[in-house]
Design a protein around this motif. Structure first.
Motif, mmCIF file in Angstrom:
data_model
loop_
_atom_site.group_PDB
_atom_site.id
_atom_site.type_symbol
_atom_site.label_atom_id
_atom_site.label_comp_id
_atom_site.label_asym_id
_atom_site.label_seq_id
_atom_site.Cartn_x
_atom_site.Cartn_y
_atom_site.Cartn_z
ATOM 1 N N THR A 91 41.161 31.368 35.537
ATOM 2 C CA THR A 91 41.406 29.899 35.335
ATOM 3 C C THR A 91 41.032 29.545 33.840
ATOM 4 O O THR A 91 41.715 28.632 33.577
ATOM 5 C CB THR A 91 40.458 29.356 36.361
ATOM 6 O OG1 THR A 91 40.614 29.841 37.750
ATOM 7 C CG2 THR A 91 40.675 27.711 36.355
ATOM 8 N N LEU A 92 40.150 29.940 33.445
ATOM 9 C CA LEU A 92 39.668 29.782 32.085
ATOM 10 C C LEU A 92 40.632 30.113 30.960
ATOM 11 O O LEU A 92 41.318 29.265 30.191
ATOM 12 C CB LEU A 92 38.397 30.285 31.763
ATOM 13 C CG LEU A 92 36.976 29.247 31.556
ATOM 14 C CD1 LEU A 92 37.224 27.997 32.569
ATOM 15 C CD2 LEU A 92 35.810 30.210 31.944
ATOM 16 N N GLU A 93 41.297 31.072 31.052
ATOM 17 C CA GLU A 93 42.101 31.700 30.334
ATOM 18 C C GLU A 93 43.577 31.093 30.572
ATOM 19 O O GLU A 93 44.460 30.825 29.553
ATOM 20 C CB GLU A 93 42.471 33.385 30.649
ATOM 21 C CG GLU A 93 41.586 34.206 29.905
ATOM 22 C CD GLU A 93 41.557 35.537 29.978
ATOM 23 O OE1 GLU A 93 41.213 36.186 29.029
ATOM 24 O OE2 GLU A 93 42.418 36.051 30.854
ATOM 25 N N THR A 149 42.951 33.745 24.018
ATOM 26 C CA THR A 149 42.000 32.812 24.018
ATOM 27 C C THR A 149 41.871 31.978 22.584
ATOM 28 O O THR A 149 41.645 30.609 22.713
ATOM 29 C CB THR A 149 40.565 33.315 24.067
ATOM 30 O OG1 THR A 149 40.590 34.174 25.790
ATOM 31 C CG2 THR A 149 39.514 32.307 24.103
ATOM 32 N N GLU A 150 42.047 32.593 21.643
ATOM 33 C CA GLU A 150 41.820 31.816 20.319
ATOM 34 C C GLU A 150 42.789 31.001 20.024
ATOM 35 O O GLU A 150 42.765 29.716 19.352
ATOM 36 C CB GLU A 150 41.718 32.873 18.845
ATOM 37 C CG GLU A 150 40.756 33.816 18.833
ATOM 38 C CD GLU A 150 39.388 32.999 18.286
ATOM 39 O OE1 GLU A 150 39.704 32.027 17.643
ATOM 40 O OE2 GLU A 150 38.170 33.330 18.456
ATOM 41 N N LEU A 151 43.875 31.259 20.430
ATOM 42 C CA LEU A 151 45.220 30.276 20.419
ATOM 43 C C LEU A 151 45.130 28.869 20.907
ATOM 44 O O LEU A 151 45.522 27.890 20.433
ATOM 45 C CB LEU A 151 46.553 30.909 21.012
ATOM 46 C CG LEU A 151 47.199 32.186 20.356
ATOM 47 C CD1 LEU A 151 48.489 32.470 21.082
ATOM 48 C CD2 LEU A 151 47.324 31.907 18.788
ATOM 49 N N SER A 152 44.356 28.805 21.765
ATOM 50 C CA SER A 152 43.616 27.398 22.342
ATOM 51 C C SER A 152 43.187 26.554 21.333
ATOM 52 O O SER A 152 43.346 25.278 21.408
ATOM 53 C CB SER A 152 42.764 27.506 23.639
ATOM 54 O OG SER A 152 41.522 27.858 22.879
ATOM 55 N N PRO A 156 34.978 24.969 22.514
ATOM 56 C CA PRO A 156 34.142 24.754 23.768
ATOM 57 C C PRO A 156 34.886 25.814 24.724
ATOM 58 O O PRO A 156 34.164 26.211 25.355
ATOM 59 C CB PRO A 156 34.417 23.264 24.121
ATOM 60 C CG PRO A 156 34.641 22.543 22.991
ATOM 61 C CD PRO A 156 35.661 23.167 22.136
ATOM 62 N N LEU A 157 36.082 25.762 24.703
ATOM 63 C CA LEU A 157 36.911 26.630 25.811
ATOM 64 C C LEU A 157 36.652 28.301 25.223
ATOM 65 O O LEU A 157 36.185 28.795 26.293
ATOM 66 C CB LEU A 157 38.259 25.961 25.931
ATOM 67 C CG LEU A 157 39.283 27.024 26.867
ATOM 68 C CD1 LEU A 157 38.678 27.136 28.223
ATOM 69 C CD2 LEU A 157 40.603 26.675 26.864
ATOM 70 N N ILE A 158 36.940 28.266 24.094
ATOM 71 C CA ILE A 158 36.640 29.795 23.718
ATOM 72 C C ILE A 158 35.300 30.481 23.997
ATOM 73 O O ILE A 158 34.831 31.314 24.471
ATOM 74 C CB ILE A 158 36.898 29.900 22.069
ATOM 75 C CG1 ILE A 158 38.320 29.559 21.758
ATOM 76 C CG2 ILE A 158 36.456 31.298 21.762
ATOM 77 C CD1 ILE A 158 38.589 29.474 20.272
ATOM 78 N N ARG A 159 34.151 29.313 23.491
ATOM 79 C CA ARG A 159 32.804 29.543 24.071
ATOM 80 C C ARG A 159 32.601 30.071 25.658
ATOM 81 O O ARG A 159 31.954 30.698 25.906
ATOM 82 C CB ARG A 159 32.041 28.359 23.580
ATOM 83 C CG ARG A 159 30.441 28.767 24.000
ATOM 84 C CD ARG A 159 29.778 27.154 23.410
ATOM 85 N NE ARG A 159 28.515 27.299 24.043
ATOM 86 C CZ ARG A 159 27.492 27.699 23.393
ATOM 87 N NH1 ARG A 159 27.591 28.465 22.215
ATOM 88 N NH2 ARG A 159 26.125 27.754 23.770
ATOM 89 N N GLN A 160 33.263 28.832 26.257
ATOM 90 C CA GLN A 160 32.937 29.440 27.819
ATOM 91 C C GLN A 160 33.770 30.536 28.148
ATOM 92 O O GLN A 160 33.247 31.190 29.202
ATOM 93 C CB GLN A 160 33.538 27.962 28.539
ATOM 94 C CG GLN A 160 33.171 27.741 30.004
ATOM 95 C CD GLN A 160 31.922 27.125 29.787
ATOM 96 O OE1 GLN A 160 31.240 26.897 28.966
ATOM 97 N NE2 GLN A 160 31.485 26.608 31.214
ATOM 98 N N ASP B 81 36.875 18.235 20.678
ATOM 99 C CA ASP B 81 35.901 18.969 21.329
ATOM 100 C C ASP B 81 35.371 18.365 22.558
ATOM 101 O O ASP B 81 35.245 19.084 23.670
ATOM 102 C CB ASP B 81 34.411 19.320 20.604
ATOM 103 C CG ASP B 81 34.778 20.303 19.267
ATOM 104 O OD1 ASP B 81 35.436 20.984 19.439
ATOM 105 O OD2 ASP B 81 33.913 20.290 18.375
ATOM 106 N N ILE B 82 35.007 16.982 22.469
ATOM 107 C CA ILE B 82 34.485 16.438 23.762
ATOM 108 C C ILE B 82 35.492 16.291 24.662
ATOM 109 O O ILE B 82 35.263 16.529 25.954
ATOM 110 C CB ILE B 82 34.184 14.950 23.269
ATOM 111 C CG1 ILE B 82 32.891 15.092 22.438
ATOM 112 C CG2 ILE B 82 33.751 14.144 24.426
ATOM 113 C CD1 ILE B 82 32.315 13.851 21.883
#
Lengths: 250, 250
Positions: A91-93, A149-152, A156-160, B81-82
């Motif tokens: 889902t995150l990806e 993932t980096e392309l996003s 925050p999303l990459i971290r998650q 980010d937010i």
DNA sequence: ACCTCCGTTATTGTATACATAACGTATTCA
DNA sequence: TGAATACGTTATGTATACAATAACGGAGGT
């Protein structure tokens, strides 16, 4: 007292963290087992302070669980936990792919992804795939997912996503390896590669919804196959990380 | 059983963690600023070991960032980010709602959600809403989101949502409070409540896709409104947590 | 005048000593 | 004989001392 040979090239905290993670993933420490700080000090070679820092980090990472009365134990996971973790990561990806598609990606940024794709294509041309090729595949697949993932471009999303991949069975390498126990392994890899191809196409054409949908489907495929692999308990020793599954109740 | 309530009732580590988080969220420590352990020891009253543990936890929580040469600094966030963090949380909550709908939820489990819903309805009947009522709303809304998350019955997902909510501006309370700076605040709350109502309905009818979609829409609404609120920088002091936004470049 | 190098200082990383709470065991009393 | 309590052992939580490293500043040379 015993001389402590100090390795100054890496910090003691990191050393302890790696050593403990190894012990957990290799199964030397069983799920549910309490981790003794003293014992960890002996096995890792670091002193109590860095060991404690490592324990806190591993807890946050999800491999350990704090015991109310104090200390930590190795976390145990049910099959449901594992499949949920994979779907969660998918889902995150999916969100990452959508961000990439919606925000737009230059041809130059897409280049490494396509190289990855081509390299995997090359590997899959072998039938059946050799052990070495499969090992390369695992690395390339992980790289593809990381690049995507980096392309996003969303820290925050990459971290998650990184956090969600910390659990070994939820990482790209993890479930690929689990699936490898299946007789249909090669076909599964080919389908997965098709997903990779589609997501790139969707991102290029800025079709956010399609990019997201295919990544989620990618994860659902993984979940289905992992379930199958878990039925073949005979091959389970192929994936030491699965030692984290609690054997008793689900 | 009358326990004497001394400072020792909570561990020094937790005390330090709470104190430091307060300092960060209140703006006493500015984004980008390096946190001195010595200074933290003085302000928190704990010694260096628990302070260090607290720092590691806050780093994992996302409020701090490790400095390569050593130590930690307060993390700075861009507006992007937010908004990404809010959308991320919405995506996760969407998955939770879908899990709840697909896996099925008994009427008994849905009861507390409906009570929450009714209580919020009651509050929103006032026009305009009073400060006290708004404060109750913030609490009830947070409770609703927490209960909904629980319905997924998926520990890994619940854990991940908790992590995603750690950033103050990404928490349910956080963005509700940010939106409160807008003139259309009341209407926004009413729309949000409608989303809550729909997601419950979808879960009851086991419509997973619809439950998921509405939660994502819920988050997108929040993102839009937060953007608007951030334009009205005059009201920004209403939400101390937003002190984390980096003032310079985006 | 500026750059560089060295010494000083401050701050983090590590180790260990001390305090305290939990667990197990043994002993005693009912 | 069983249960409960008390005591001892062990492990964790906390504090502090020590070591190493990075930042800072001054002095000397180019």
């Amino acid at each position: 007292m015993a001389e402590r040979e100090v390795d100054r090239s890496v910090s003691q905290t990191v050393k302890a963290q790696l050593a403990l993670r190894d012990q957990i993933l290799s199964g030397a420490l069983r799920p549910g087992e309490r981790i003794s700080e003293l014992q960890a000090v002996e096995t890792t070679g670091a002193s109590r302070t860095p060991v404690r820092m490592a324990l806190v980090r591993l807890e946050e990472e999800g491999l350990l669980e704090a015991i109310p009365s104090g200390g930590f134990m190795v976390k145990a996971f049910s099959e449901r936990d594992i499949s949920d973790s994979i779907e969660l990561r998918g889902t995150l990806e999916g969100l990452a792919a959508r961000f990439a598609a919606e925000r737009g990606v230059s041809a130059r940024e897409l280049e490494p992804l396509k190289e990855c794709l081509a390299a995997i294509d090359e590997l899959l041309r072998q039938v059946p795939i050799s052990i070495e090729a499969f090992s390369s595949y695992v690395a390339l697949n992980a790289r593809f997912h990381a690049l995507l993932t980096e392309l996003s471009r969303s820290p925050p999303l990459i971290r998650q996503i990184d956090r969600a991949s910390a659990l070994p069975f939820a990482s790209p390498s993890g479930f690929v390896m689990a699936q490898s126990a299946l007789p249909e392994a090669q076909q599964i890899l080919i389908i997965g590669q098709e997903h990779h191809r589609v997501v790139i196409d969707a991102i290029e054409n800025r079709e956010g919804a399609r990019a997201e949908a295919i990544m989620r489907e990618h994860a659902r495929l993984a979940v289905r196959n992992l379930r199958l692999a878990l039925r073949n308990r005979t091959h389970l020793d192929l994936l030491p990380a699965l030692a984290l599954i609690k054997t008793a109740t689900d």
